[in-house]
Design a protein around this motif. Structure first.
Motif, PDB file in Angstrom:
ATOM      1  N   GLU A 300      -3.292   8.678  19.500  1.00  0.00           N
ATOM      2  CA  GLU A 300      -4.652   8.291  19.137  1.00  0.00           C
ATOM      3  C   GLU A 300      -4.737   7.813  17.695  1.00  0.00           C
ATOM      4  OE1 GLU A 300      -7.366  11.446  20.097  1.00  0.00           O
ATOM      5  OE2 GLU A 300      -6.487  11.748  22.090  1.00  0.00           O
ATOM      6  N   TYR A 301      -3.702   8.110  16.921  1.00  0.00           N
ATOM      7  CA  TYR A 301      -3.706   7.753  15.501  1.00  0.00           C
ATOM      8  C   TYR A 301      -2.557   6.828  15.100  1.00  0.00           C
ATOM      9  CZ  TYR A 301      -7.115  11.506  15.067  1.00  0.00           C
ATOM     10  OH  TYR A 301      -8.227  12.288  15.201  1.00  0.00           O
ATOM     11  N   VAL A 302      -1.577   6.696  15.979  1.00  0.00           N
ATOM     12  CA  VAL A 302      -0.384   5.912  15.650  1.00  0.00           C
ATOM     13  C   VAL A 302      -0.017   5.014  16.828  1.00  0.00           C
ATOM     14  CG1 VAL A 302       2.119   6.050  15.298  1.00  0.00           C
ATOM     15  CG2 VAL A 302       0.600   7.561  14.008  1.00  0.00           C
ATOM     16  N   CYS A 303       0.242   3.747  16.528  1.00  0.00           N
ATOM     17  CA  CYS A 303       0.837   2.855  17.521  1.00  0.00           C
ATOM     18  C   CYS A 303       2.141   2.327  16.945  1.00  0.00           C
ATOM     19  CB  CYS A 303      -0.091   1.692  17.858  1.00  0.00           C
ATOM     20  SG  CYS A 303       0.598   0.598  19.129  1.00  0.00           S
ATOM     21  N   LEU A 304       3.218   2.476  17.704  1.00  0.00           N
ATOM     22  CA  LEU A 304       4.518   1.932  17.325  1.00  0.00           C
ATOM     23  C   LEU A 304       4.739   0.664  18.135  1.00  0.00           C
ATOM     24  CD1 LEU A 304       6.499   5.280  17.545  1.00  0.00           C
ATOM     25  CD2 LEU A 304       5.951   4.079  15.437  1.00  0.00           C
ATOM     26  N   HIS A 305       4.830  -0.469  17.444  1.00  0.00           N
ATOM     27  CA  HIS A 305       5.004  -1.735  18.171  1.00  0.00           C
ATOM     28  C   HIS A 305       6.431  -2.226  17.997  1.00  0.00           C
ATOM     29  CE1 HIS A 305       3.362  -5.180  20.335  1.00  0.00           C
ATOM     30  NE2 HIS A 305       4.312  -5.851  19.707  1.00  0.00           N
ATOM     31  N   ILE A 306       7.129  -2.439  19.120  1.00  0.00           N
ATOM     32  CA  ILE A 306       8.525  -2.860  19.066  1.00  0.00           C
ATOM     33  C   ILE A 306       8.624  -4.368  19.310  1.00  0.00           C
ATOM     34  CG2 ILE A 306       9.601  -0.648  19.517  1.00  0.00           C
ATOM     35  CD1 ILE A 306       9.652  -1.131  22.401  1.00  0.00           C
ATOM     36  N   ASN A 307       9.178  -5.037  18.311  1.00  0.00           N
ATOM     37  CA  ASN A 307       9.274  -6.496  18.303  1.00  0.00           C
ATOM     38  C   ASN A 307      10.582  -6.915  18.981  1.00  0.00           C
ATOM     39  OD1 ASN A 307       8.550  -9.159  17.632  1.00  0.00           O
ATOM     40  ND2 ASN A 307       9.679  -9.080  15.698  1.00  0.00           N
ATOM     41  N   ASP A 308      10.507  -7.237  20.268  1.00  0.00           N
ATOM     42  CA  ASP A 308      11.652  -7.547  21.108  1.00  0.00           C
ATOM     43  C   ASP A 308      12.426  -6.251  21.418  1.00  0.00           C
ATOM     44  OD1 ASP A 308      12.767  -9.464  22.704  1.00  0.00           O
ATOM     45  OD2 ASP A 308      13.927 -10.436  21.152  1.00  0.00           O
ATOM     46  N   THR A 309      13.584  -6.366  22.055  1.00  0.00           N
ATOM     47  CA  THR A 309      14.248  -5.164  22.563  1.00  0.00           C
ATOM     48  C   THR A 309      15.050  -4.400  21.504  1.00  0.00           C
ATOM     49  OG1 THR A 309      16.071  -6.578  23.324  1.00  0.00           O
ATOM     50  CG2 THR A 309      14.422  -5.927  24.960  1.00  0.00           C
ATOM     51  N   HIS A 310      15.281  -4.981  20.332  1.00  0.00           N
ATOM     52  CA  HIS A 310      16.128  -4.303  19.340  1.00  0.00           C
ATOM     53  C   HIS A 310      15.642  -2.901  18.965  1.00  0.00           C
ATOM     54  CE1 HIS A 310      16.238  -8.754  18.493  1.00  0.00           C
ATOM     55  NE2 HIS A 310      17.482  -8.522  18.873  1.00  0.00           N
ATOM     56  N   PRO A 311      14.318  -2.665  18.840  1.00  0.00           N
ATOM     57  CA  PRO A 311      13.874  -1.307  18.469  1.00  0.00           C
ATOM     58  C   PRO A 311      13.453  -0.440  19.665  1.00  0.00           C
ATOM     59  CG  PRO A 311      12.502  -3.067  17.459  1.00  0.00           C
ATOM     60  CD  PRO A 311      13.230  -3.649  18.629  1.00  0.00           C
ATOM     61  N   VAL A 312      13.915  -0.758  20.873  1.00  0.00           N
ATOM     62  CA  VAL A 312      13.465  -0.038  22.068  1.00  0.00           C
ATOM     63  C   VAL A 312      13.904   1.432  22.051  1.00  0.00           C
ATOM     64  CG1 VAL A 312      13.783   0.115  24.591  1.00  0.00           C
ATOM     65  CG2 VAL A 312      13.220  -2.060  23.541  1.00  0.00           C
ATOM     66  N   LEU A 313      14.936   1.747  21.283  1.00  0.00           N
ATOM     67  CA  LEU A 313      15.359   3.149  21.200  1.00  0.00           C
ATOM     68  C   LEU A 313      14.292   4.030  20.554  1.00  0.00           C
ATOM     69  CD1 LEU A 313      19.141   2.785  20.283  1.00  0.00           C
ATOM     70  CD2 LEU A 313      18.140   3.299  22.502  1.00  0.00           C
ATOM     71  N   ALA A 314      13.221   3.427  20.073  1.00  0.00           N
ATOM     72  CA  ALA A 314      12.079   4.220  19.605  1.00  0.00           C
ATOM     73  C   ALA A 314      11.549   5.113  20.721  1.00  0.00           C
ATOM     74  CB  ALA A 314      10.964   3.293  19.103  1.00  0.00           C
ATOM     75  N   ILE A 315      11.668   4.670  21.963  1.00  0.00           N
ATOM     76  CA  ILE A 315      11.141   5.454  23.094  1.00  0.00           C
ATOM     77  C   ILE A 315      11.910   6.767  23.257  1.00  0.00           C
ATOM     78  CG2 ILE A 315      10.807   5.447  25.605  1.00  0.00           C
ATOM     79  CD1 ILE A 315      10.347   2.341  25.283  1.00  0.00           C
ATOM     80  N   PRO A 316      13.238   6.734  23.478  1.00  0.00           N
ATOM     81  CA  PRO A 316      13.942   8.024  23.592  1.00  0.00           C
ATOM     82  C   PRO A 316      13.985   8.811  22.290  1.00  0.00           C
ATOM     83  CG  PRO A 316      15.512   6.193  23.631  1.00  0.00           C
ATOM     84  CD  PRO A 316      14.138   5.592  23.746  1.00  0.00           C
ATOM     85  N   GLU A 317      13.946   8.140  21.150  1.00  0.00           N
ATOM     86  CA  GLU A 317      13.965   8.867  19.880  1.00  0.00           C
ATOM     87  C   GLU A 317      12.681   9.665  19.682  1.00  0.00           C
ATOM     88  OE1 GLU A 317      15.085  10.190  15.922  1.00  0.00           O
ATOM     89  OE2 GLU A 317      16.047   9.834  17.858  1.00  0.00           O
TER      90      GLU A 317
END
Length: 798
Positions: A300-317
């Protein structure tokens, strides 16, 4: 210090002596640059601090943009323009005997990006700050960015790029905010207090140190942050081979896009991606926890936006931290994660949708791999429950399949929003490339057509045109790009159109001087400047352009009476170091240039120029001087393009296929103000699906094609031996994957229309004006407003 010209001069001289330890008389242009940069950064510090305090106090939602690259270009003049002090500073320096343009040349282009992806990220940061939106960037502080390109005997040669050689005046090192990243090791699972606990043991630790760069908004007090992470050895690495550990650690932030031909390069790239997201998320959560009582409301306070697939590991991290460090159960962590992360797709090319071999992924990131396995297991179980026994569907959608981790699949499953970057691109994603996922998650998919930081590409890159626009319609357009439409009232105003032409001619003269200085080629500034500048890739079809040049040359040689409106074909492009075919195209362009430019029979009627080391600062000189914008990718292959928008904004007319954002440009300016040719996306996709294209038929039935294709291998170019056989084979032996020969006739016919149109000077200027007037739609301000409203849920601070 910028309150008046006299105050600026006084402060500048005093600060110069303090910083450099020398008198003004002894100082150098680099001293002047460093001093001015320090003054600007100090000047924005109050607003930078105030902006962060405002975000902190309000506790409103913020977006964090994660991108593996940022193509910032030079920041000196952009910051002066955004602060509204450019003219005063320029006059003050002039009175001190200093030329602002000359000290601007001291600043290196920040080596943090490759092409459109990185430049888009930079434009987005500019618009976020200019719109007073709470949005920040996270990236990697590469010591060496994309290589510096030299052309030697027509070949691309890569040299190390040294943008940090003299430091970076804009950054602030924040060593106290460093975080630790873990690689390798093993995972231990055990029961504690009736919970299954996972511990990552024997890991190799790396320290991520942030460097913050202020992002100054235009005509606003908002200063957001671009945080770049540098990899440094941990204080106590417990590593047997300390030197090896140090080398491998520093390599993480050493080089943008290391060669991943072999496993060693793949490991390094994967390290970079995890390093970025882990550092970013740890930093964000640490800040969040100081403001908020619990993490249950993170999304509700943070959105993480991943620019193309390079930062997709943000999901499991994010899942790892929530579960292993914060004690959340799987379902709670998954709810938070999938409501906090949004994803932009930038490609329709299957080879660009990242996949990582399990044998590399699992040992390097053991806990992250376990989490992805669990995500995949639960996702596949859901698919099975929907369509029991449909193994083919499960296999095609699985996140882990064929011994690979499919990053685009993970991005879609683990995010709440998936967007394309042009209307056509999004439709292709929904109907073809990602159709099964669209059917599964129809509400996730949406379109956000790209935009550009239009103020930079006019106010900074084209001050003459900017002054004319302001004189004609006032300065409000600098705040609202839609106001450019007011220029339409001048369509029949011949003095205005003549002024527009003079500005273009003056810009062409400046570029011609640079071409002569750098390349030793004298070009006619009255000729059509026909420009294709972008990354070198087969689908972008620089080859189609150069084959057409060869055709024109052949006509001129065969028929001395053949009339041609003089043309200067200008190329700029880097090929990835391991992209053998693309490098052959660069060699071909330069070989054709040598042939054409030295032929006395051709004279000034036809010239070919390859400008080496294409970068943002070079683009700022090219776009204002272009008459024709080459946007000739194979339809369905270019997701959007942003160069097309910058050319349009500066009054160039597009010759292009109905691909990417060209489709929307075409709709805005109308059929008469753009030159469209070639196959449509639907036709290309039908050929891919059903076959039916035989390139040899076009080779045999079109004498023009046969002649230029044969010239690749028949000795037409002396001293190149079998150099261009791979290109010849790609067109005939490999059936011309990107339909170069199929579109050749249509392209050639359309280029004739370009020449005819250019002869009518006033009518050409009217077309040019139509493009400038409608370019406001492609402002990144509009794009960011759509992201903020439809995806991120953030509001501007007034």
């Amino acid at each position: 210090m910028f309150s008046s010209k006299e105050q600026f001069k006084k402060t500048f001289l005093k600060r110069l002596e303090m910083l450099c330890g020398k008198s003004f008389a002894e100082s150098t242009p680099r001293d002047h640059y460093q001093t001015l940069g320090q003054m600007i950064r100090e000047f924005v510090s109050n607003d930078w601090i105030t902006t962060n305090e405002r975000y902190w106090a309000s506790k409103r939602k913020q977006v964090y943009y994660l991108s593996i690259e940022y193509l910032l270009g030079k920041l000196l003049r952009q910051n002066l323009i955004n602060l509204g002090v450019e003219a005063m500073v320029e006059r003050g320096l002039q009175e001190l005997g200093i030329n602002l343009t000359e000290i601007e040349e001291i600043e290196p282009d920040a080596g943090l990006g490759n092409g459109g992806l990185g430049r888009l990220a930079a434009c987005f940061l500019d618009s976020l700050a200019s719109l007073n939106l709470p949005g920040h960037g996270h990236g990697i502080r590469y010591k060496h960015g994309l290589f510096e390109q030299k052309i030697v005997d027509g070949y691309q040669v890569e040299l190390p790029e040294q943008w940090l050689r003299s430091g970076n005046v804009w950054e602030v090192r924040k060593a106290d905010l460093a975080v630790s990243i873990s690689f390798w090791g093993n995972v231990e699972a055990k029961i504690e207090n009736d919970r299954l606990i996972f511990r990552h043991l024997n890991a190799e630790k790396v320290t991520a140190v942030p460097y913050d760069i202020p992002v100054v908004g235009f005509n606003t007090n908002t200063v957001n942050t671009l945080r770049l992470w540098s990899a440094e050895p941990a204080q106590f690495p417990f590593h047997q081979d300390v030197l090896k550990y140090k080398r491998e650690t520093e390599a993480i932030s050493e080089l943008l896009y290391p060669d991943d031909t072999h496993d060693e390069g793949k490991i390094l790239r994967l390290k970079q991606q995890y390093f970025l997201v882990s550092a970013c998320i740890q930093s964000i959560l640490r800040s969040y926890k100081k403001q908020h009582a619990n993490l249950e409301q993170l999304h509700e306070y943070v959105c993480l936006h991943i620019n193309d697939t390079h930062p997709v590991l943000a999901i499991p991290e994010l899942m790892r931290i929530l579960m292993d460090e914060e004690g959340f159960g799987w379902d709670e962590a998954w709810h938070i994660t999938t409501n906090a992360i949004s994803y932009t797709n930038h490609t329709t090319l299957s080879e660009a949708l990242e996949k990582w071999p399990v044998h590399i992924f699992q040992p390097l990131l053991p806990r992250i791999y376990m989490i992805i396995e669990e995500i995949n297991e639960r996702f596949c179980r859901m698919l099975w429950e929907e369509t029991p026994g449909n193994w083919e569907r499960i296999s095609s959608l699985a996140i882990i399949a064929d011994h690979q981790v499919k990053m685009a699949h993970l991005a879609i499953v683990g995010s709440f929003s998936v967007n394309g970057v042009a209307r056509l691109h999004t439709e292709i994603l929904k109907e073809r490339v990602m159709k099964p996922f669209f059917q599964l998650y129809p509400d996730k998919f949406n379109n956000k057509t790209n935009g550009i930081a239009y103020r930079r590409w006019l106010l900074q890159a084209n001050p003459r045109l900017s002054a004319l626009i302001t004189e004609a319609i006032g300065a409000e357009w600098t705040q609202s790009a839609d106001k450019l439409k007011q220029l339409l009232q001048f369509q029949q105003d011949e003095p205005f159109l003549q002024h527009l032409k003079k500005i273009k001619t003056d810009n062409k003269k400046q570029l011609a001087e640079m071409i002569y200085k750098q390349n030793g080629i004298a070009v006619d500034s009255e000729a059509i400047f026909d420009v294709q500048v972008k990354r070198l890739h087969a689908y972008k079809r620089q080859l189609l352009n150069v084959l057409h040049i060869m055709y024109l040359y052949n006509r001129m040689k065969a028929d001395s009476s053949f009339e041609i409106v003089p043309r200067v074909f200008i190329f700029g492009a880097k090929a990835s170091p391991g992209y053998y075919y693309a490098k052959k195209i660069i060699k071909l362009i330069n070989t054709v240039a040598d042939k054409v430019n030295t032929d006395p029979q051709i004279g000034n009627r036809l010239k070919v120029v390859f400008l080496e080391n294409y970068r943002v600062s070079l683009a700022e000189r090219i776009f204002p001087a272009a008459d024709v914008s080459e946007q000739i990718s194979t339809a369905s292959k270019e997701a959007s393009g942003t160069g097309n928008m910058k050319f349009m904004l500066n009054g160039a007319l597009t010759i292009g296929t109905l691909d990417g954002a060209n489709v929307e440009i075409h709709e805005l300016v109308g059929e008469d103000n753009i030159f469209i040719f070639g196959l449509t996306a639907a036709e290309v996709l039908r050929y891919y699906q059903h076959g039916g294209y035989e390139s040899v038929e076009y080779y045999h039935h079109d004498q023009r094609i046969r002649e230029v294709v044969d010239q690749l291998v028949n000795g037409f170019f002396p001293n190149v031996s079998n150099e261009f056989e791979p290109i010849f084979d790609s067109l005939l032996g490999e059936n011309d994957q990107y339909f170069v020969l199929k579109d050749f006739a249509s392209y050639t016919t359309t280029q004739k229309k370009v020449s005819e149109a250019f002869k009518d000077s006033i009518r050409w200027q009217q077309k040019s004006l139509m493009n400038i007037a409608h370019a406001g739609y492609f402002s990144s301000d509009r794009t960011i407003k759509e992201y903020a409203r439809d995806i991120w849920g953030i509001l501007p601070y007034q």
